[in-house]
Motif scaffolding. Structure first.
Motif, PDB file in Angstrom:
ATOM      1  N   GLN A 147       0.803  -1.219   0.000  1.00  0.00           N
ATOM      2  CA  GLN A 147       0.000   0.000   0.000  1.00  0.00           C
ATOM      3  C   GLN A 147       0.841   1.277   0.000  1.00  0.00           C
ATOM      4  N   THR A 148       2.129   1.179  -0.210  1.00  0.00           N
ATOM      5  CA  THR A 148       2.969   2.365  -0.177  1.00  0.00           C
ATOM      6  C   THR A 148       3.450   2.783  -1.558  1.00  0.00           C
ATOM      7  N   PRO A 158      -9.634   3.557   7.655  1.00  0.00           N
ATOM      8  CA  PRO A 158      -9.179   2.984   8.929  1.00  0.00           C
ATOM      9  C   PRO A 158      -7.773   3.417   9.334  1.00  0.00           C
ATOM     10  N   HIS A 159      -6.911   3.702   8.354  1.00  0.00           N
ATOM     11  CA  HIS A 159      -5.536   4.124   8.653  1.00  0.00           C
ATOM     12  C   HIS A 159      -5.212   5.378   7.829  1.00  0.00           C
ATOM     13  N   PRO A 160      -5.735   6.531   8.229  1.00  0.00           N
ATOM     14  CA  PRO A 160      -5.551   7.740   7.424  1.00  0.00           C
ATOM     15  C   PRO A 160      -4.091   8.138   7.265  1.00  0.00           C
ATOM     16  N   ASP A 161      -3.249   7.748   8.216  1.00  0.00           N
ATOM     17  CA  ASP A 161      -1.829   8.094   8.102  1.00  0.00           C
ATOM     18  C   ASP A 161      -1.129   7.300   7.000  1.00  0.00           C
ATOM     19  N   MET A 162      -1.779   6.237   6.508  1.00  0.00           N
ATOM     20  CA  MET A 162      -1.188   5.416   5.445  1.00  0.00           C
ATOM     21  C   MET A 162      -1.906   5.573   4.110  1.00  0.00           C
ATOM     22  N   THR A 163      -2.978   6.348   4.070  1.00  0.00           N
ATOM     23  CA  THR A 163      -3.779   6.471   2.851  1.00  0.00           C
ATOM     24  C   THR A 163      -3.044   7.275   1.793  1.00  0.00           C
ATOM     25  N   ARG A 164      -3.019   6.747   0.578  1.00  0.00           N
ATOM     26  CA  ARG A 164      -2.425   7.466  -0.548  1.00  0.00           C
ATOM     27  C   ARG A 164      -3.518   8.198  -1.317  1.00  0.00           C
ATOM     28  N   GLY A 206     -13.564  13.664   5.782  1.00  0.00           N
ATOM     29  CA  GLY A 206     -14.903  13.308   5.338  1.00  0.00           C
ATOM     30  C   GLY A 206     -15.926  13.638   6.408  1.00  0.00           C
ATOM     31  N   PRO A 207     -17.188  13.292   6.203  1.00  0.00           N
ATOM     32  CA  PRO A 207     -18.225  13.632   7.173  1.00  0.00           C
ATOM     33  C   PRO A 207     -18.086  12.913   8.508  1.00  0.00           C
ATOM     34  N   ASN A 208     -17.348  11.788   8.533  1.00  0.00           N
ATOM     35  CA  ASN A 208     -17.237  11.039   9.790  1.00  0.00           C
ATOM     36  C   ASN A 208     -15.803  10.800  10.239  1.00  0.00           C
ATOM     37  N   GLY A 209     -14.866  11.610   9.738  1.00  0.00           N
ATOM     38  CA  GLY A 209     -13.493  11.473  10.207  1.00  0.00           C
ATOM     39  C   GLY A 209     -12.482  11.691   9.102  1.00  0.00           C
ATOM     40  N   LEU A 210     -11.219  11.390   9.411  1.00  0.00           N
ATOM     41  CA  LEU A 210     -10.129  11.626   8.466  1.00  0.00           C
ATOM     42  C   LEU A 210     -10.064  10.533   7.405  1.00  0.00           C
ATOM     43  N   VAL A 211      -9.938  10.963   6.167  1.00  0.00           N
ATOM     44  CA  VAL A 211      -9.705  10.053   5.057  1.00  0.00           C
ATOM     45  C   VAL A 211      -8.203   9.838   4.882  1.00  0.00           C
ATOM     46  N   ALA A 212      -7.462  10.910   4.968  1.00  0.00           N
ATOM     47  CA  ALA A 212      -6.001  10.842   4.825  1.00  0.00           C
ATOM     48  C   ALA A 212      -5.385  11.931   5.690  1.00  0.00           C
ATOM     49  N   GLN A 213      -4.176  11.672   6.114  1.00  0.00           N
ATOM     50  CA  GLN A 213      -3.508  12.595   7.033  1.00  0.00           C
ATOM     51  C   GLN A 213      -2.124  12.939   6.517  1.00  0.00           C
ATOM     52  N   SER A 214      -1.877  14.237   6.402  1.00  0.00           N
ATOM     53  CA  SER A 214      -0.547  14.745   6.017  1.00  0.00           C
ATOM     54  C   SER A 214      -0.048  14.132   4.709  1.00  0.00           C
ATOM     55  N   VAL A 215      -0.886  14.199   3.666  1.00  0.00           N
ATOM     56  CA  VAL A 215      -0.463  13.695   2.357  1.00  0.00           C
ATOM     57  C   VAL A 215       0.062  14.854   1.522  1.00  0.00           C
ATOM     58  N   PRO A 216       1.209  14.700   0.870  1.00  0.00           N
ATOM     59  CA  PRO A 216       1.746  15.775   0.032  1.00  0.00           C
ATOM     60  C   PRO A 216       0.990  15.861  -1.285  1.00  0.00           C
ATOM     61  N   LEU A 217       0.436  17.042  -1.583  1.00  0.00           N
ATOM     62  CA  LEU A 217      -0.350  17.245  -2.793  1.00  0.00           C
ATOM     63  C   LEU A 217      -0.045  18.621  -3.374  1.00  0.00           C
ATOM     64  N   PRO A 218      -0.231  18.783  -4.687  1.00  0.00           N
ATOM     65  CA  PRO A 218      -0.229  20.137  -5.238  1.00  0.00           C
ATOM     66  C   PRO A 218      -1.399  20.921  -4.636  1.00  0.00           C
ATOM     67  N   ALA A 219      -1.431  22.215  -4.864  1.00  0.00           N
ATOM     68  CA  ALA A 219      -2.501  23.044  -4.312  1.00  0.00           C
ATOM     69  C   ALA A 219      -3.860  22.499  -4.734  1.00  0.00           C
ATOM     70  N   VAL A 220      -4.721  22.283  -3.751  1.00  0.00           N
ATOM     71  CA  VAL A 220      -6.044  21.719  -3.991  1.00  0.00           C
ATOM     72  C   VAL A 220      -7.072  22.846  -3.943  1.00  0.00           C
ATOM     73  N   LYS A 221      -8.053  22.796  -4.846  1.00  0.00           N
ATOM     74  CA  LYS A 221      -9.106  23.798  -4.827  1.00  0.00           C
ATOM     75  C   LYS A 221     -10.471  23.116  -4.935  1.00  0.00           C
ATOM     76  N   GLU A 222     -11.508  23.848  -4.615  1.00  0.00           N
ATOM     77  CA  GLU A 222     -12.865  23.321  -4.710  1.00  0.00           C
ATOM     78  C   GLU A 222     -13.152  22.832  -6.129  1.00  0.00           C
ATOM     79  N   GLY A 223     -13.796  21.682  -6.227  1.00  0.00           N
ATOM     80  CA  GLY A 223     -14.130  21.117  -7.532  1.00  0.00           C
ATOM     81  C   GLY A 223     -13.108  20.135  -8.052  1.00  0.00           C
TER      82      GLY A 223
END
Length: 417
Positions: free
Chosen positions: A241-242, A310-316, A339-356
């Motif tokens: 998963q990495t 379940p493991h947002p720190d490992m989510t890609r 998300g509406p009920n918690g973290l999907v991913a934590q501290s993931v490096p991404l380009p600038a994200v915008k709405e849409g």
């Protein structure tokens, strides 16, 4: 030739470009199963374990989409079930009774009657259940099915992880009793192994496999000849998963097991191993439209409609624009995806994200589409050449009204009186 990892990356780009337009106000999140990746992973398993004695399998608890289960069955992948509902899903997905391994840890007397009447391959999970099956199999010599005992290896006396195990009978606790059970019941021919606390390393997996293999040898020594025909393992597969590149994962899986259990590869016993994680993880992803972006406590947050992982720190996560094109800005920022009920991913490096924008949440096939997952959004199947012509919609999803109706029976007048 392109590597396995690069093929997965290329296929993902195709899938997102085709499906991103399906994200709307009415459907801000959807699931995707990539059949090309499924086929590549299936081929890797068949190439690594090509022997006739080895049967790779998936569990309905991990992957419950009939369109995917039918695909697995057509390509020689078995199935394991743990509940009556999962058993029905497997049967309706085309698996015949002799192709299903049923490992339910709890069964009613009527369910046991149905299993024995159908001559299904199933496991007995405790001594009380063994007594019930004894009563059902008064003429066991004519029984056509394959029955085994479900055991927990308890491989290491110093490892207290098995203290929390609740599935099966403990080998360390009841070894002598279990030998007696096999001496008295020639119709017991299998061992179903449950790693209730899944091993975290290949070495831990191999230690538990070795413990069960040795127990099978002890049984044969005690009964004075061949007895055990099959060993069924319900966990302990290799999951990557990495990174997209998983070429060496199965090679390592085989090497470690063969090094620790040299006799394993000789084919004395038929093996069924649940490779659900490996076969489904990278083939499944969630596409979610970014509803908002914000900052909180110095963290940048992208808010989506997808459920927590379940493991947002490992989510890609990979970000695309609203047309499904990858955003490859040189500058990267660390985002939390919520998300509406918690973290999907934590501290993931991404380009600038915008709405849409569209976020692709990767490697979710081993946890999102199972019988117990409750994924309510639509799920699409896709190939490199586009959507599947007849079965592109693997699950239609459930509307807010559907989910509210399924919550229970509304009787407000009764409550008032």
């Amino acid at each position: 030739m392109a590597s396995f990892g690069s093929r997965i990356t290329t296929q993902r780009l195709t899938a997102v470009k085709r499906l991103a337009p399906a994200l709307t106000d009415a459907t801000p999140v959807l699931g995707v199963v990539d059949y090309n990746i499924l086929d590549q992973l299936i081929q890797l398993v068949h190439d690594t374990y090509a022997e006739d004695w080895f049967q790779p399998a998936v569990s309905v608890g991990t992957m419950a989409l009939p369109g995917v289960l039918e695909h697995f069955r057509a390509r020689g992948i078995g199935v394991q079930t743990r509940t009556a509902v999962e058993l029905e899903i497997a049967r309706h997905s085309g698996y015949s009774l002799h192709e299903i391994v049923h490992n339910a840890p709890v069964k009613t007397p009527s369910q046991l009657q149905e299993l024995t009447d159908a001559a299904l391959s199933f496991s007995i999970s405790n001594f009380a259940e063994l007594t019930r099956v004894d009563e059902l199999l008064r003429d066991a010599a004519d029984y056509d099915g394959a029955i085994g005992l479900q055991v927990t290896p308890q491989a290491s006396a110093d490892d207290n992880a098995t203290t929390f195990a609740h599935v099966g009978i403990g080998l360390r606790d009841h070894r002598k009793d279990l030998i007696e059970v096999f001496l008295e019941r020639p119709w017991l021919t299998q061992l179903h192994v449950s790693f209730d606390t899944p091993p975290t390393t290949l070495q831990q997996t191999a230690e538990q496999v070795a413990a069960v293999y040795q127990f099978a040898e002890d049984i044969e020594h005690a009964v004075g000849g061949p007895r055990i025909r099959g060993l069924h393992f319900s966990a302990g597969d290799a999951v990557q998963q990495t990174t997209d590149d998983c070429d060496p994962v199965l090679d390592n899986h085989r090497f470690v097991h063969q090094a620790m259990i040299p006799d394993l590869i000789r084919g004395k016993y038929d093996f069924t191993i649940d490779f659900s994680g490996f076969l489904t993880s990278q083939a499944g992803m969630i596409l979610a439209r970014v509803e908002y972006t914000k900052d909180l406590d110095g963290r940048m947050i992208a808010v989506v409609h997808a459920d927590a992982q379940p493991h947002p720190d490992m989510t890609r996560v990979v970000v695309f624009d609203d047309d499904g094109h990858p955003k490859d800005d040189f500058q990267q920022y660390y985002y939390d995806v919520a998300g509406p009920n918690g973290l999907v991913a934590q501290s993931v490096p991404l380009p600038a994200v915008k709405e849409g924008d569209t976020l692709a949440i990767l490697d979710v096939g081993a946890s999102t589409f199972g019988a117990r997952a409750g994924f309510s959004a639509p799920v699409y199947g896709i190939r490199a050449d586009g959507l599947l012509t007849e079965s592109s919609v693997l699950a239609p999803g459930h509307s807010v009204r559907d989910l509210a109706k399924a919550a229970g029976i509304y009787q407000p007048e009764k409550l008032l009186h």
